[in-house]
Design a protein around this motif. Structure first.
Motif, PDB file in Angstrom:
ATOM      1  N   ALA A  53       0.820  -1.145   0.062  1.00 10.41           N
ATOM      2  CA  ALA A  53       0.236   0.116   0.083  1.00 10.41           C
ATOM      3  C   ALA A  53       0.872   1.220  -0.088  1.00 10.41           C
ATOM      4  O   ALA A  53       0.317   2.344  -0.598  1.00 10.41           O
ATOM      5  CB  ALA A  53      -0.880   0.097   1.167  1.00 10.41           C
ATOM      6  N   PHE A  54       1.926   1.312   0.890  1.00  3.06           N
ATOM      7  CA  PHE A  54       2.952   2.226   0.926  1.00  3.06           C
ATOM      8  C   PHE A  54       3.524   2.436  -0.598  1.00  3.06           C
ATOM      9  O   PHE A  54       3.741   3.617  -0.963  1.00  3.06           O
ATOM     10  CB  PHE A  54       3.998   2.029   1.783  1.00  3.06           C
ATOM     11  N   ARG A  55       3.881   1.535  -1.356  1.00  6.79           N
ATOM     12  CA  ARG A  55       4.498   1.537  -2.568  1.00  6.79           C
ATOM     13  C   ARG A  55       3.631   2.436  -3.656  1.00  6.79           C
ATOM     14  O   ARG A  55       4.028   3.220  -4.234  1.00  6.79           O
ATOM     15  CB  ARG A  55       5.133   0.315  -3.095  1.00  6.79           C
ATOM     16  N   SER A  56       2.433   1.720  -3.411  1.00 11.94           N
ATOM     17  CA  SER A  56       1.317   2.120  -4.415  1.00 11.94           C
ATOM     18  C   SER A  56       1.005   3.573  -4.299  1.00 11.94           C
ATOM     19  O   SER A  56       0.794   4.287  -5.253  1.00 11.94           O
ATOM     20  CB  SER A  56       0.007   1.305  -4.153  1.00 11.94           C
ATOM     21  N   ALA A  57       0.907   4.031  -2.891  1.00  9.66           N
ATOM     22  CA  ALA A  57       0.599   5.458  -2.612  1.00  9.66           C
ATOM     23  C   ALA A  57       1.534   6.245  -3.138  1.00  9.66           C
ATOM     24  O   ALA A  57       1.429   7.524  -3.682  1.00  9.66           O
ATOM     25  CB  ALA A  57       0.426   5.583  -1.244  1.00  9.66           C
ATOM     26  N   LEU A  58       3.154   5.890  -2.986  1.00  6.39           N
ATOM     27  CA  LEU A  58       4.108   6.641  -3.429  1.00  6.39           C
ATOM     28  C   LEU A  58       4.141   6.766  -4.950  1.00  6.39           C
ATOM     29  O   LEU A  58       4.447   7.926  -5.565  1.00  6.39           O
ATOM     30  CB  LEU A  58       5.525   5.971  -2.658  1.00  6.39           C
ATOM     31  N   LYS A  59       3.633   5.720  -5.575  1.00  2.00           N
ATOM     32  CA  LYS A  59       3.719   5.727  -7.002  1.00  2.00           C
ATOM     33  C   LYS A  59       2.836   6.900  -7.541  1.00  2.00           C
ATOM     34  O   LYS A  59       3.026   7.492  -8.321  1.00  2.00           O
ATOM     35  CB  LYS A  59       3.509   4.630  -7.425  1.00  2.00           C
ATOM     36  N   ALA A  60       1.725   6.731  -6.978  1.00  2.00           N
ATOM     37  CA  ALA A  60       0.541   7.648  -7.403  1.00  2.00           C
ATOM     38  C   ALA A  60       1.160   9.346  -7.108  1.00  2.00           C
ATOM     39  O   ALA A  60       0.619   9.880  -7.856  1.00  2.00           O
ATOM     40  CB  ALA A  60      -0.796   7.381  -6.473  1.00  2.00           C
ATOM     41  N   LEU A  61       1.631   9.140  -6.049  1.00  3.76           N
ATOM     42  CA  LEU A  61       2.120  10.628  -5.599  1.00  3.76           C
ATOM     43  C   LEU A  61       3.018  11.222  -6.604  1.00  3.76           C
ATOM     44  O   LEU A  61       3.018  12.358  -6.956  1.00  3.76           O
ATOM     45  CB  LEU A  61       2.574  10.751  -4.247  1.00  3.76           C
ATOM     46  N   ILE A  62       3.961  10.358  -6.966  1.00  4.28           N
ATOM     47  CA  ILE A  62       5.061  10.712  -7.824  1.00  4.28           C
ATOM     48  C   ILE A  62       4.687  10.947  -9.120  1.00  4.28           C
ATOM     49  O   ILE A  62       4.818  12.313  -9.764  1.00  4.28           O
ATOM     50  CB  ILE A  62       6.087   9.623  -7.712  1.00  4.28           C
ATOM     51  N   VAL A  63       3.910  10.077  -9.690  1.00  4.57           N
ATOM     52  CA  VAL A  63       3.373  10.402 -11.282  1.00  4.57           C
ATOM     53  C   VAL A  63       2.489  11.518 -11.181  1.00  4.57           C
ATOM     54  O   VAL A  63       2.845  12.258 -12.037  1.00  4.57           O
ATOM     55  CB  VAL A  63       2.331   8.953 -11.467  1.00  4.57           C
ATOM     56  N   THR A  64       1.634  11.808 -10.244  1.00  3.99           N
ATOM     57  CA  THR A  64       0.566  12.903 -10.377  1.00  3.99           C
ATOM     58  C   THR A  64       1.311  14.116 -10.038  1.00  3.99           C
ATOM     59  O   THR A  64       0.975  15.107 -10.775  1.00  3.99           O
ATOM     60  CB  THR A  64      -0.469  12.634  -9.427  1.00  3.99           C
ATOM     61  N   HIS A  65       2.330  14.146  -9.196  1.00  3.63           N
ATOM     62  CA  HIS A  65       3.250  15.445  -8.982  1.00  3.63           C
ATOM     63  C   HIS A  65       3.954  15.852 -10.188  1.00  3.63           C
ATOM     64  O   HIS A  65       4.063  16.864 -10.546  1.00  3.63           O
ATOM     65  CB  HIS A  65       3.991  15.004  -7.897  1.00  3.63           C
ATOM     66  N   ILE A  66       4.603  14.754 -10.924  1.00  5.37           N
ATOM     67  CA  ILE A  66       5.555  15.058 -12.215  1.00  5.37           C
ATOM     68  C   ILE A  66       4.286  15.554 -13.242  1.00  5.37           C
ATOM     69  O   ILE A  66       4.503  16.379 -13.912  1.00  5.37           O
ATOM     70  CB  ILE A  66       5.937  13.692 -12.947  1.00  5.37           C
ATOM     71  N   ALA A  67       3.077  15.109 -13.203  1.00  4.74           N
ATOM     72  CA  ALA A  67       2.013  15.579 -14.211  1.00  4.74           C
ATOM     73  C   ALA A  67       1.571  17.039 -13.947  1.00  4.74           C
ATOM     74  O   ALA A  67       1.469  17.999 -14.706  1.00  4.74           O
ATOM     75  CB  ALA A  67       0.621  14.589 -14.148  1.00  4.74           C
ATOM     76  N   SER A  68       2.025  17.541 -12.740  1.00  2.00           N
ATOM     77  CA  SER A  68       1.651  18.851 -12.185  1.00  2.00           C
ATOM     78  C   SER A  68       2.517  19.698 -12.877  1.00  2.00           C
ATOM     79  O   SER A  68       2.312  21.223 -13.078  1.00  2.00           O
ATOM     80  CB  SER A  68       1.400  18.959 -10.605  1.00  2.00           C
ATOM     81  N   LEU A  69       3.658  19.397 -13.307  1.00  2.00           N
ATOM     82  CA  LEU A  69       4.681  20.236 -13.925  1.00  2.00           C
ATOM     83  C   LEU A  69       4.010  20.679 -15.038  1.00  2.00           C
ATOM     84  O   LEU A  69       4.431  21.977 -15.658  1.00  2.00           O
ATOM     85  CB  LEU A  69       5.799  19.611 -14.326  1.00  2.00           C
ATOM     86  N   GLY A  70       3.068  20.347 -15.856  1.00  5.55           N
ATOM     87  CA  GLY A  70       2.324  20.797 -16.953  1.00  5.55           C
ATOM     88  C   GLY A  70       1.561  21.981 -16.450  1.00  5.55           C
ATOM     89  O   GLY A  70       1.446  23.001 -17.343  1.00  5.55           O
ATOM     90  N   LEU A  71       1.029  21.898 -15.320  1.00  7.87           N
ATOM     91  CA  LEU A  71       0.111  23.001 -14.970  1.00  7.87           C
ATOM     92  C   LEU A  71       1.255  24.063 -14.701  1.00  7.87           C
ATOM     93  O   LEU A  71       0.628  25.412 -14.752  1.00  7.87           O
ATOM     94  CB  LEU A  71      -0.654  22.468 -13.755  1.00  7.87           C
ATOM     95  N   PHE A  72       2.033  23.788 -13.869  1.00  4.85           N
ATOM     96  CA  PHE A  72       3.284  25.130 -13.794  1.00  4.85           C
ATOM     97  C   PHE A  72       3.663  25.626 -14.901  1.00  4.85           C
ATOM     98  O   PHE A  72       3.689  26.758 -14.985  1.00  4.85           O
ATOM     99  CB  PHE A  72       4.378  24.316 -13.121  1.00  4.85           C
ATOM    100  N   VAL A  73       3.925  24.929 -16.008  1.00  7.34           N
ATOM    101  CA  VAL A  73       4.237  25.620 -17.304  1.00  7.34           C
ATOM    102  C   VAL A  73       3.200  26.353 -17.843  1.00  7.34           C
ATOM    103  O   VAL A  73       3.447  27.536 -18.375  1.00  7.34           O
ATOM    104  CB  VAL A  73       4.976  24.344 -18.473  1.00  7.34           C
ATOM    105  N   ALA A  74       2.097  25.840 -17.952  1.00  4.34           N
ATOM    106  CA  ALA A  74       0.810  26.403 -18.377  1.00  4.34           C
ATOM    107  C   ALA A  74       0.435  27.578 -17.726  1.00  4.34           C
ATOM    108  O   ALA A  74       0.364  28.722 -18.208  1.00  4.34           O
ATOM    109  CB  ALA A  74      -0.476  25.677 -18.465  1.00  4.34           C
ATOM    110  N   ALA A  75       0.927  27.789 -16.302  1.00  6.66           N
ATOM    111  CA  ALA A  75       0.403  28.902 -15.589  1.00  6.66           C
ATOM    112  C   ALA A  75       1.518  30.011 -15.715  1.00  6.66           C
ATOM    113  O   ALA A  75       1.271  31.166 -15.867  1.00  6.66           O
ATOM    114  CB  ALA A  75       0.345  28.648 -14.003  1.00  6.66           C
ATOM    115  N   ALA A  76       2.874  29.585 -15.877  1.00  9.17           N
ATOM    116  CA  ALA A  76       3.817  30.600 -16.175  1.00  9.17           C
ATOM    117  C   ALA A  76       3.616  31.058 -17.539  1.00  9.17           C
ATOM    118  O   ALA A  76       3.939  32.476 -17.613  1.00  9.17           O
ATOM    119  CB  ALA A  76       5.076  29.906 -15.950  1.00  9.17           C
TER     120      ALA A  76
END
Length: 479
Positions: A161-184
């Motif tokens: 469960a911890f590994r799955s949670a960390l994987k979800a956090l990392i992937v979706t956090h990487i995805a958020s970079l797209g929103l940073f680029v869009a906002a900037a």
């Protein structure tokens, strides 16, 4: 509407704090209360919106000089989706009263206050993201939903469960970079973070912003190549799976993409073409991957990836100029949330009552539990798009819009034929498991099925009804 909108967003956060302060036995009831208050807030917001003429309105909330940091966008799309994600949060909270208990054969466990607290935070974050009128507001709540998913996926605190949670956090956090680029990019070009400013960008800047949003959407909505977190996230409690991975978190991606297209005016066709290609690759991959699954929740996870691809297909065609495709995509977000939540609730009820959700061990469900048998059948037909269930009223206008658009873009025709084949194949595969699991002589685990608590039964009935009614609600709302 300003006060109602803020109330809807903030009251779940207040409830989350209170669930941690009250006695453990009271936490689940505090969660019900504040989830209900937030749901009433979405209904009140929609009521006032239509009462005042149903005209889109942007309301400034946090502003420095002339720079709007956070505001509310109140229109038909935001009020509809807010009503769905917040209302389903209440349904999940009520279902959890029975599921998170010692009577659960698979996971005998009383829900901790942190479970109900993070569920409320998630409800509030979803309301904030859906109603946000700025990219900064979307980014803030985008990250909060990621933190909540990390906590809830890892709720049982096992190594997997911890590994799955960390994987979800990392992937979706990487995805958020797209929103940073869009906002900037939006701020550099226009001096504002308001989504409506996307329409004033040059075509090249508009492409950067929309591709940034699309990248973030792919990650949050588990599209290739950022899909790998969703199947592993099924280690979460099943009510969490129903909410995060059917009704809310995965809908963040498609919603922000829809909101970007609605705000952009004339969309560069490249955005639509890339979106269609990504959707079709993901759709085929998801279908192939759920064929060998025996764990009902993992099958539903890959099915969710495929269904989200349909929504991306609709929104990508909307980016190419089809207003019907936009309505189909938004309706698909709304309708799929109820149908897939029902399927997850059926899976959770089977694990609760039988001690397993492995499909080969389940047979004759309808004989021992007619409600679960009917729920399985309704959910399967709704997901496959069989009339009169809600999936049909999402897929039909999607395909109609696509074939209309193919008059100008002939390459869309084989794409739509592939989508039709996938839809028919999905129906056949779900029908296969219906025959293997729902009808026939009960297996040993089904023979010893336990009764479901009233809270779980009632929410199954609600979702069965909504799998028929939601399409009529969406149609009336958007038109």
């Amino acid at each position: 509407m300003e006060m109602i909108g803020l109330f809807t967003i903030l009251v779940p956060f207040l409830g989350a704090i209170l669930t941690l302060l009250v006695p453990r036995s009271s936490a689940k009831w505090v969660c019900q209360l504040f989830a209900a208050l937030a749901t009433l807030g979405t209904w009140a917001l929609a009521y006032h919106f239509f009462l005042e003429g149903g005209h889109a309105e942007s309301i400034a909330i946090v502003q420095f000089d002339h720079l709007l940091i956070f505001g509310l966008m109140v229109d038909k799309v935001s009020t509809l989706i807010a009503a769905a994600v917040v209302g389903l949060g209440l349904i999940v909270a009520i279902y959890s009263l029975g599921y998170m208990s010692t009577g659960n054969k698979e996971h005998p466990h009383e829900g901790d206050p942190r479970y109900y607290s993070f569920l409320l935070v998630f409800i509030g974050a979803m309301a904030g993201l859906v109603l946000s009128s700025t990219l900064v507001g979307q980014l803030l709540f985008f990250e909060i939903t990621g933190a909540c998913s990390w906590s809830l996926i890892g709720y049982y605190q096992t190594p997997i469960a911890f590994r799955s949670a960390l994987k979800a956090l990392i992937v979706t956090h990487i995805a958020s970079l797209g929103l940073f680029v869009a906002a900037a990019t939006l701020f550099i070009q226009t001096g504002t973070f308001e989504l409506t400013a996307i329409a004033s960008l040059t075509p090249s800047a508009k492409m950067i912003v929309l591709f940034g949003i699309l990248f973030a959407a792919w990650g949050k909505s588990a599209q290739l190549p950022m899909h790998m977190w969703l199947p592993d996230a099924m280690n979460a409690p099943t009510p969490v799976s129903a909410y995060l991975h059917a009704a809310s978190m995965v809908k963040v991606g498609v919603y922000i993409f829809a909101r970007g297209i609605l705000s952009a005016g004339d969309v560069p066709i490249e955005v639509g073409v890339v979106g269609v290609i990504g959707a079709m690759i993901t759709m085929i991959y998801g279908f192939v991957m759920y064929l060998p699954q025996k764990d009902m929740k993992r099958l539903l996870a890959y099915s969710t990836i495929t269904q989200l691809a349909y929504i991306f297909l609709a929104l990508s065609m909307a980016a190419m100029g089809s207003s019907l495709a936009m309505k189909a995509g938004v309706s698909y977000i709304f309708n799929h949330a109820f149908a897939k939540s029902l399927f997850f609730f059926v899976a959770g009820s089977l694990s609760f009552a039988c001690g397993t959700r492995m499909l080969p061990q389940l047979r004759g469900i309808i004989t021992k539990s007619p409600l679960l048998g009917i729920g399985f059948c309704v959910a399967a037909m709704a997901i496959a798009g069989v009339p009169p269930f809600n999936g049909f009223f999402s897929k039909f206008p999607l395909l109609e819009a696509g074939f209309q658009l193919s008059a100008a873009h002939s390459w869309l025709t084989p794409v739509l034929v592939l989508a039709l084949i996938e839809s028919v194949a999905t129906f056949g595969w779900l029908l296969f498991w219906f025959g293997k699991s729902v009808i026939g002589k009960p297996s040993d685990v089904v023979e010893n099925i336990s009764p479901l608590p009233a809270s779980m039964k009632s929410m199954l009935v609600v979702l069965i009804a909504m799998s028929v009614l939601s399409s009529f609600i969406a149609s009336a709302w958007l038109n």
